[in-house]
Design a protein around this motif. Structure first.
Motif, PDB file in Angstrom:
ATOM      1  N   ILE A 105       0.835  -1.200   0.000  1.00  0.00           N
ATOM      2  CA  ILE A 105       0.000   0.000   0.000  1.00  0.00           C
ATOM      3  C   ILE A 105       0.874   1.256   0.000  1.00  0.00           C
ATOM      4  N   GLY A 106       0.547   2.168  -0.871  1.00  0.00           N
ATOM      5  CA  GLY A 106       1.257   3.435  -0.944  1.00  0.00           C
ATOM      6  C   GLY A 106       2.558   3.400  -1.727  1.00  0.00           C
ATOM      7  N   VAL A 107       2.971   2.234  -2.222  1.00  0.00           N
ATOM      8  CA  VAL A 107       4.214   2.124  -2.993  1.00  0.00           C
ATOM      9  C   VAL A 107       3.911   2.436  -4.458  1.00  0.00           C
ATOM     10  N   LYS A 108       4.564   3.432  -4.985  1.00  0.00           N
ATOM     11  CA  LYS A 108       4.255   3.877  -6.347  1.00  0.00           C
ATOM     12  C   LYS A 108       5.139   3.204  -7.395  1.00  0.00           C
ATOM     13  N   ASP A 109       6.389   3.008  -7.096  1.00  0.00           N
ATOM     14  CA  ASP A 109       7.294   2.371  -8.071  1.00  0.00           C
ATOM     15  C   ASP A 109       6.901   0.903  -8.243  1.00  0.00           C
ATOM     16  N   VAL A 132       9.557  -1.706  -6.936  1.00  0.00           N
ATOM     17  CA  VAL A 132       9.611  -1.749  -5.474  1.00  0.00           C
ATOM     18  C   VAL A 132       8.357  -2.437  -4.929  1.00  0.00           C
ATOM     19  N   LYS A 133       7.216  -2.160  -5.537  1.00  0.00           N
ATOM     20  CA  LYS A 133       5.969  -2.792  -5.100  1.00  0.00           C
ATOM     21  C   LYS A 133       6.021  -4.307  -5.264  1.00  0.00           C
ATOM     22  N   LEU A 134       6.545  -4.774  -6.394  1.00  0.00           N
ATOM     23  CA  LEU A 134       6.673  -6.210  -6.617  1.00  0.00           C
ATOM     24  C   LEU A 134       7.589  -6.837  -5.576  1.00  0.00           C
ATOM     25  N   LEU A 135       8.702  -6.192  -5.302  1.00  0.00           N
ATOM     26  CA  LEU A 135       9.625  -6.713  -4.293  1.00  0.00           C
ATOM     27  C   LEU A 135       8.998  -6.733  -2.904  1.00  0.00           C
ATOM     28  N   LEU A 163       0.827 -11.278  -9.269  1.00  0.00           N
ATOM     29  CA  LEU A 163       0.736 -11.176 -10.724  1.00  0.00           C
ATOM     30  C   LEU A 163       0.474  -9.742 -11.158  1.00  0.00           C
ATOM     31  N   ASP A 164      -0.402  -9.052 -10.448  1.00  0.00           N
ATOM     32  CA  ASP A 164      -0.697  -7.650 -10.780  1.00  0.00           C
ATOM     33  C   ASP A 164       0.556  -6.779 -10.666  1.00  0.00           C
ATOM     34  N   CYS A 165       1.388  -7.077  -9.676  1.00  0.00           N
ATOM     35  CA  CYS A 165       2.636  -6.316  -9.524  1.00  0.00           C
ATOM     36  C   CYS A 165       3.583  -6.568 -10.696  1.00  0.00           C
ATOM     37  N   ARG A 189      16.674  -4.049 -14.990  1.00  0.00           N
ATOM     38  CA  ARG A 189      17.809  -4.522 -14.214  1.00  0.00           C
ATOM     39  C   ARG A 189      18.640  -3.362 -13.661  1.00  0.00           C
ATOM     40  N   ALA A 190      18.708  -2.267 -14.401  1.00  0.00           N
ATOM     41  CA  ALA A 190      19.450  -1.102 -13.920  1.00  0.00           C
ATOM     42  C   ALA A 190      18.802  -0.511 -12.670  1.00  0.00           C
ATOM     43  N   ARG A 191      17.508  -0.659 -12.541  1.00  0.00           N
ATOM     44  CA  ARG A 191      16.780  -0.121 -11.395  1.00  0.00           C
ATOM     45  C   ARG A 191      16.721  -1.096 -10.217  1.00  0.00           C
ATOM     46  N   LEU A 192      17.114  -2.338 -10.468  1.00  0.00           N
ATOM     47  CA  LEU A 192      16.908  -3.388  -9.477  1.00  0.00           C
ATOM     48  C   LEU A 192      17.681  -3.186  -8.166  1.00  0.00           C
ATOM     49  N   PRO A 193      18.981  -2.870  -8.174  1.00  0.00           N
ATOM     50  CA  PRO A 193      19.703  -2.733  -6.896  1.00  0.00           C
ATOM     51  C   PRO A 193      19.075  -1.705  -5.958  1.00  0.00           C
ATOM     52  N   ARG A 194      18.716  -0.553  -6.487  1.00  0.00           N
ATOM     53  CA  ARG A 194      18.105   0.474  -5.636  1.00  0.00           C
ATOM     54  C   ARG A 194      16.723   0.026  -5.156  1.00  0.00           C
ATOM     55  N   ALA A 195      15.959  -0.633  -6.036  1.00  0.00           N
ATOM     56  CA  ALA A 195      14.627  -1.104  -5.657  1.00  0.00           C
ATOM     57  C   ALA A 195      14.717  -2.129  -4.534  1.00  0.00           C
ATOM     58  N   ILE A 196      15.724  -3.010  -4.576  1.00  0.00           N
ATOM     59  CA  ILE A 196      15.896  -4.014  -3.521  1.00  0.00           C
ATOM     60  C   ILE A 196      16.181  -3.332  -2.184  1.00  0.00           C
ATOM     61  N   LYS A 197      17.046  -2.335  -2.182  1.00  0.00           N
ATOM     62  CA  LYS A 197      17.351  -1.614  -0.947  1.00  0.00           C
ATOM     63  C   LYS A 197      16.103  -0.954  -0.371  1.00  0.00           C
ATOM     64  N   GLN A 198      15.311  -0.335  -1.239  1.00  0.00           N
ATOM     65  CA  GLN A 198      14.090   0.324  -0.767  1.00  0.00           C
ATOM     66  C   GLN A 198      13.097  -0.687  -0.201  1.00  0.00           C
ATOM     67  N   ALA A 199      12.938  -1.819  -0.897  1.00  0.00           N
ATOM     68  CA  ALA A 199      11.987  -2.833  -0.447  1.00  0.00           C
ATOM     69  C   ALA A 199      12.449  -3.478   0.862  1.00  0.00           C
TER      70      ALA A 199
END
Length: 279
Positions: free
Chosen positions: A109-113, A116-119, A166-168, A232-242
């Motif tokens: 909830i509230g996650v826009k990216d 990051v939401k999928l993670l 799946l929606d994510c 994949r370029a966005r993945l490292p930062r997304a993992i840290k945020q999640a």
């Protein structure tokens, strides 16, 4: 009563909540919020005690009387919430299944990216498994003992959970982060099955790698396979945020999940016969 049995009120309970799935017919007045909360707590005590008994003694060697002794209540009160021992088993498995459907929406909830939401959704699923390994293993061992209608309900719940993830994934695809030949449902099951692998092989994996590292490495490996270079370029930062967000998810247990709306209503309470000990 066992030393660690839950401390509960006397053997009377007027807090049973009727299922919204019941056929049309005469219905009691809707219970107050306090009564509903008492019903959730009471049912949770029963299911936690049942899980303990099923895990320690096995389903077939456990009786309703055993469950009542661990929960600190009479067998008659258990019958206000469950029809029989198989129904208790069903409700324990339903609780772990329903916990995914309650935990994942809270996590995203509230996650826009979308990445990051999928993670966050995947991590929430992994965490429920880690917090309820005994219940997850019980579900794998004993689901075959349930009747067709109960199994159908569990399958429907599983598909409901799958749709959340799946929606994510589809949102990531819509954002242009995924490979052209993405099979989104297959990717959903990659996340789900690797989460369950932590439970099924926990006896060994917990000595190989800490849970957080297992979750991070496995999700990274799965997503690296479905993301294009942009994703994949966005993945490292997304993992840290999640990961940072996942630390605030809280915990979920069989005892804390509200399944009152999903569990069939029990029959009118009755005093167990001598035969009930082996029911």
């Amino acid at each position: 009563m066992p030393k660690n049995a839950p401390q509960i009120s006397p053997d009377t309970d007027d807090a049973v909540v009727e299922s919204s799935d019941l056929p049309a017919g005469p219905r009691r007045r809707a219970p107050s919020e306090n009564r509903r909360k008492r019903a959730v707590k009471r049912r949770g005590q029963i299911l936690a005690a049942a899980l303990q008994c099923f895990t320690q003694k096995g389903y077939h060697e456990t009786s309703i009387i055993d469950i009542g002794e661990v929960a600190g209540i009479s067998p008659g009160l258990i019958y206000k919430y469950c029809n029989d021992k198989r129904d208790v088993l069903f409700q324990v498995i339903l609780a772990i299944t329903e916990s995914y459907n309650q935990r994942i929406p809270q996590a995203i909830i509230g996650v826009k990216d979308p990445l990051v939401k999928l993670l966050c959704g995947g991590m929430a699923y992994y965490q429920v498994i880690d917090e309820n390994i005994s219940a997850a293993l019980l579900a794998y061992r004993e689901t075959k003992l349930l009747d067709k209608d109960q199994i159908r309900i569990l399958k429907d719940k599983e598909l409901q959970t799958n749709q959340l993830l799946l929606d994510c994934i589809l949102a990531c695809e819509a954002a242009g982060y995924c490979v052209d030949d993405l099979n989104a449902e297959l990717a959903t099951y990659w996340i789900i099955t690797t989460a369950h692998m932590w439970g099924l092989k926990n006896w060994r994996l917990r000595d190989v790698v800490p849970f957080d590292e297992y979750m991070r490495r496995t999700l990274k490996m799965i997503l690296a396979g479905i993301l294009n270079p942009t994703g994949r370029a966005r993945l490292p930062r997304a993992i840290k945020q999640a990961l940072a967000r996942s630390r605030s998810f809280g915990t979920t247990s069989v005892e804390s999940v509200d399944i009152g709306h999903a569990a069939p209503a029990a029959r009118t309470p009755r005093r167990p016969s001598a035969r009930a000990k082996n029911a």
